[in-house]
Scaffold this motif. Structure first.
Motif, PDB file in Angstrom:
ATOM      1  N   ARG A  45       0.756  -1.210  -0.065  1.00 56.99           N
ATOM      2  CA  ARG A  45      -0.047  -0.143   0.042  1.00 56.99           C
ATOM      3  C   ARG A  45       0.906   1.154   0.061  1.00 56.99           C
ATOM      4  O   ARG A  45       0.285   2.359  -0.020  1.00 56.99           O
ATOM      5  CB  ARG A  45      -0.847  -0.013   1.232  1.00 56.99           C
ATOM      6  CG  ARG A  45      -1.973  -1.121   1.361  1.00 56.99           C
ATOM      7  CD  ARG A  45      -3.123  -0.335   1.434  1.00 56.99           C
ATOM      8  NE  ARG A  45      -4.367  -1.308   1.142  1.00 56.99           N
ATOM      9  CZ  ARG A  45      -5.501  -1.128   1.855  1.00 56.99           C
ATOM     10  NH1 ARG A  45      -5.596  -0.413   2.871  1.00 56.99           N
ATOM     11  NH2 ARG A  45      -6.355  -2.114   1.461  1.00 56.99           N
ATOM     12  N   ARG A  46       1.978   1.165   0.416  1.00 58.89           N
ATOM     13  CA  ARG A  46       2.883   2.416   0.658  1.00 58.89           C
ATOM     14  C   ARG A  46       3.571   2.984  -0.480  1.00 58.89           C
ATOM     15  O   ARG A  46       4.033   3.872  -0.725  1.00 58.89           O
ATOM     16  CB  ARG A  46       3.787   2.046   1.591  1.00 58.89           C
ATOM     17  CG  ARG A  46       3.048   1.761   2.903  1.00 58.89           C
ATOM     18  CD  ARG A  46       3.936   2.290   4.122  1.00 58.89           C
ATOM     19  NE  ARG A  46       2.859   2.449   5.106  1.00 58.89           N
ATOM     20  CZ  ARG A  46       3.147   2.737   6.681  1.00 58.89           C
ATOM     21  NH1 ARG A  46       4.471   3.086   6.835  1.00 58.89           N
ATOM     22  NH2 ARG A  46       2.346   2.780   7.523  1.00 58.89           N
ATOM     23  N   GLY A  72       0.268  -0.174   6.657  1.00 60.64           N
ATOM     24  CA  GLY A  72      -0.835   1.035   6.073  1.00 60.64           C
ATOM     25  C   GLY A  72      -2.158   0.642   6.381  1.00 60.64           C
ATOM     26  O   GLY A  72      -3.139   1.406   6.202  1.00 60.64           O
ATOM     27  N   TYR A  74      -5.415  -0.633   8.885  1.00 62.60           N
ATOM     28  CA  TYR A  74      -5.868  -0.500  10.041  1.00 62.60           C
ATOM     29  C   TYR A  74      -7.141  -1.076  10.426  1.00 62.60           C
ATOM     30  O   TYR A  74      -7.285  -1.210  11.506  1.00 62.60           O
ATOM     31  CB  TYR A  74      -6.218   1.217  10.315  1.00 62.60           C
ATOM     32  CG  TYR A  74      -5.026   2.231  10.283  1.00 62.60           C
ATOM     33  CD1 TYR A  74      -4.388   2.544  11.399  1.00 62.60           C
ATOM     34  CD2 TYR A  74      -4.506   2.409   8.828  1.00 62.60           C
ATOM     35  CE1 TYR A  74      -3.504   3.608  11.458  1.00 62.60           C
ATOM     36  CE2 TYR A  74      -3.355   3.343   9.013  1.00 62.60           C
ATOM     37  CZ  TYR A  74      -2.849   3.671  10.046  1.00 62.60           C
ATOM     38  OH  TYR A  74      -1.765   4.534   9.969  1.00 62.60           O
TER      39      TYR A  74
END
Lengths: 260, 260, 260, 260
Positions: A45-46, A72, A74
């Motif tokens: 995701r980063r 990334g 949660y």
């Protein structure tokens, strides 16, 4: 060290690398080679798609396996979704499960992590699970299907080393699956210490990628992991409160009373 | 690591071995080879003549230099006498100066040590000086003619590692001569830590000779010293109180508020 | 220290006592008085009915409030049941929530604890929640309705003090409810340290009840909690790597060069 | 704590204060009163005559004894001279011997300190000797005539606390004269810890005088010294690697297998 079974994956080298913090692909390549790593984690995701593509190409060229991670994420839902996308894109069941509590501490949320691990194990993944250094939480991750438990030494990027060696040792002594120290390592001695505490492998990212000389630090970490592994196996001397001469004294000439 | 000048002696390998604790010459031989050491210390007073002769023969056969030490001496006079006998017998100016305060703690007596160092330097020796981890005492040893300063990590044979890293770092940062961590190391990570704190070399004895597997521990120490040296040179990341993501976050999908 | 609001309960004294480890009611009485405590925790499951009755009578006579706890519970169901029985018997909404992972480590199971906390808060209890030192778990306990978060310093009964001060400080700095250090304290300095790290109160049990002199240790803990509280409020000097003279030097006579 | 004999001086209170770092006499007065101290050290060389006079007047008014110190001295000669001047001016045999190695570390030079102690003892002083935390050096100070040995916890003004508790404990366990922890204390818990390690008293200066609220910190230190003293006497529980329930479990209802 001998290869390590993580689920049905075989980890050839005990130093897992992270790619976080790279700013220069050529420097990353050099550090990866120097580290001897055979498994490297990439945040799904980063990175921008372009960055990811170049990193994947690099790893393929170097013959290094990819361990996709869910940095990334949660929530359980996003974690599972990210893992599925990674599996589709990379054709691997390996997934490093990271479910973060908040962006300030970057600490894992063990409740969400546990649920995500359970779901991912059910879906046929081989979850390697980033968790706190709470030994009771580590047991639960294993019960939920973690193929490896990855406790933190200290928060991501702090370089504070292993804040609670007592916990890491307890986790390692009870685990039935491999234990990989993840996060917090800043210097080689800490990677060696992790292995001495009973960890099976160590993951380092910014300790190498953000060092002044990533190549030298990668070599340092490689040696340190081997040193710690050997040191653990060699059976260290016990810690004593009081001194002990390294050899029995024979024929000592003068006593303290003779001092002039 | 590059060779290290200790007075006019050149130390080829940063791991100095001790022979204390040996019970078996064959095991010692194996450990010495595994350690890669090029300099090994022998207590002139603690062994019977027969033992000493066999150890000296072994070291000669292996091409390892002898660093005679004055373990078992409590006074300046005995220390100087022992050094002179060692020089005559071994034809070396190298001497590891040990003047012990008492047999219970085996701690160095810095006052006697200072005087002995001065006298030995005057007599043309190359004194490598075992001392406490007191940074002010270390400076005085150097002023008195120490060719290397050898602070303890913790008392001899305790395996407690480096009790006061702050002091070792201060000693290393101020010394104009090589600093060798001597005493206290029990495991590989501690040898690596010593190098990271700025030491130029590490001496280990019972950590290896009394380990369950001396050969494996010798290899561990060898790797650890290299790892720590590289780690120090590589420029570690700063320690931070707060977490820092290993990479900037791009395109994070879900926030903590979305958690379901 | 000023009284502390825990939900709608007012804690008058920052030292909470435990009764575990008592062998002698008269000794317990003396220690409770010496501690100055106004709130003392009693395990609802661990004592025989006779023992419990005598302890409750003693506390009532001394005017000390009872904080029933669920020690010995391993599941949410048992925890809630135990809490309900305690409320009925003692007519208090206060409950110290303990859900243990296993009997070897006695570590809290944060997942079960979280669920129990939520249910107890829903039922109108004032849950004071025993948890690990994981800062992310502490936040979740608070979100689930904990009126106080009670992280451990180290495992119950070990007397290892605060193994991870970094975590305790982080928990205290972020909590919106009182933080009480629970478990691990063995000596007075550790109780003071807990307060300095930002805790609002400290709970001690076996450190007092199993000390050689429980009465003296109770007084020590009472003073230590006040000392630590004051010390935190007083604003300590910063930690420095380098020395700083306590006063500017005026008219220093001799320099180091003059040394004779 | 009971009064403590230091040579033929009787120390009524175990907290010795320093005046270094004062900027305001009224604030100093308040802090001294709050500390309960009965003995306060004043640098004979570091203050202007006016400042010294006002401090001496203040101490006299408060009924606090003066412990003159030789801070700022680097040689034996200056130390002895300063002590003689102090004795003449203040009509006391008490002298706190400080011989500093250099102005950057402010560490004691143990060789010079030893010689100064010997000379001062010969001249009829009651030397209270600031020294390193080297246990062997501490023994020599005592042999040279120290009426109290005052090892540092960490360098002056750093507030790093007790860097090597192992050494402080060893010093205290072997000393025949009182041991006073001197330098390094930054917070109350560290003063308590010093007493728990076996020290007989604690000296604090900048921890109080430079705190944001010197009065509150003085009270904190006073309580902490009492707490630590009581804690040491009370006989703490042993440290254990593994958990121990604070009470035997009776009638535990549910086991971990029942968890739902």
């Amino acid at each position: 060290p001998a290869p390590l079974a993580v689920g049905d994956y075989t980890l050839e080298n005990r130093l897992i690398m992270g790619t976080g913090g790279i700013t220069d692909l050529a420097a990353l390549e050099q550090a990866l080679i120097a580290s001897g790593t055979t498994l490297t984690t990439v945040a799904m995701r980063r990175y921008s798609p372009e960055t990811k593509t170049s990193v994947f190409s690099l790893l393929e060229r170097l013959g290094i396996d990819v361990l996709p991670n869910t940095a990334g994420c949660y929530t359980v839902k996003d974690t599972v979704l990210t893992a599925e996308l990674a599996r589709e894109a990379l054709e691997t069941n390996l997934i490093k499960v990271e479910v973060i509590a908040d962006e300030h501490t970057l600490l894992p949320d063990v409740v969400e992590t546990l649920e995500a691990t359970e779901q991912l194990a059910d879906r046929g993944f081989t979850p390697m699970v980033y968790t706190s250094d709470d030994p009771a939480a580590a047991v639960r991750m294993e019960q939920a299907g973690a193929a490896a438990v990855m406790p933190l030494g200290s928060p991501i990027g702090t370089g504070l080393g292993i804040l609670n060696p007592h916990n890491i040792e307890l986790i390692a002594s009870r685990a039935q699956v491999p234990v990989v120290l993840d996060a917090g390592v800043g210097a080689a001695s800490e990677a060696a210490q992790a292995m001495e505490l009973g960890c099976d492998a160590v993951l380092v990212a910014s300790a190498v990628t953000r060092a002044q000389n990533p190549d030298a630090m990668a070599r340092a970490m490689r040696l340190a992991v081997s040193a710690g592994h050997l040191s653990a196996e060699a059976g260290r001397i016990p810690r004593r409160r009081h001194a002990q001469a390294s050899s029995a004294m024979e024929g000592r000439i003068a006593s303290i009373e003779d001092r002039t």
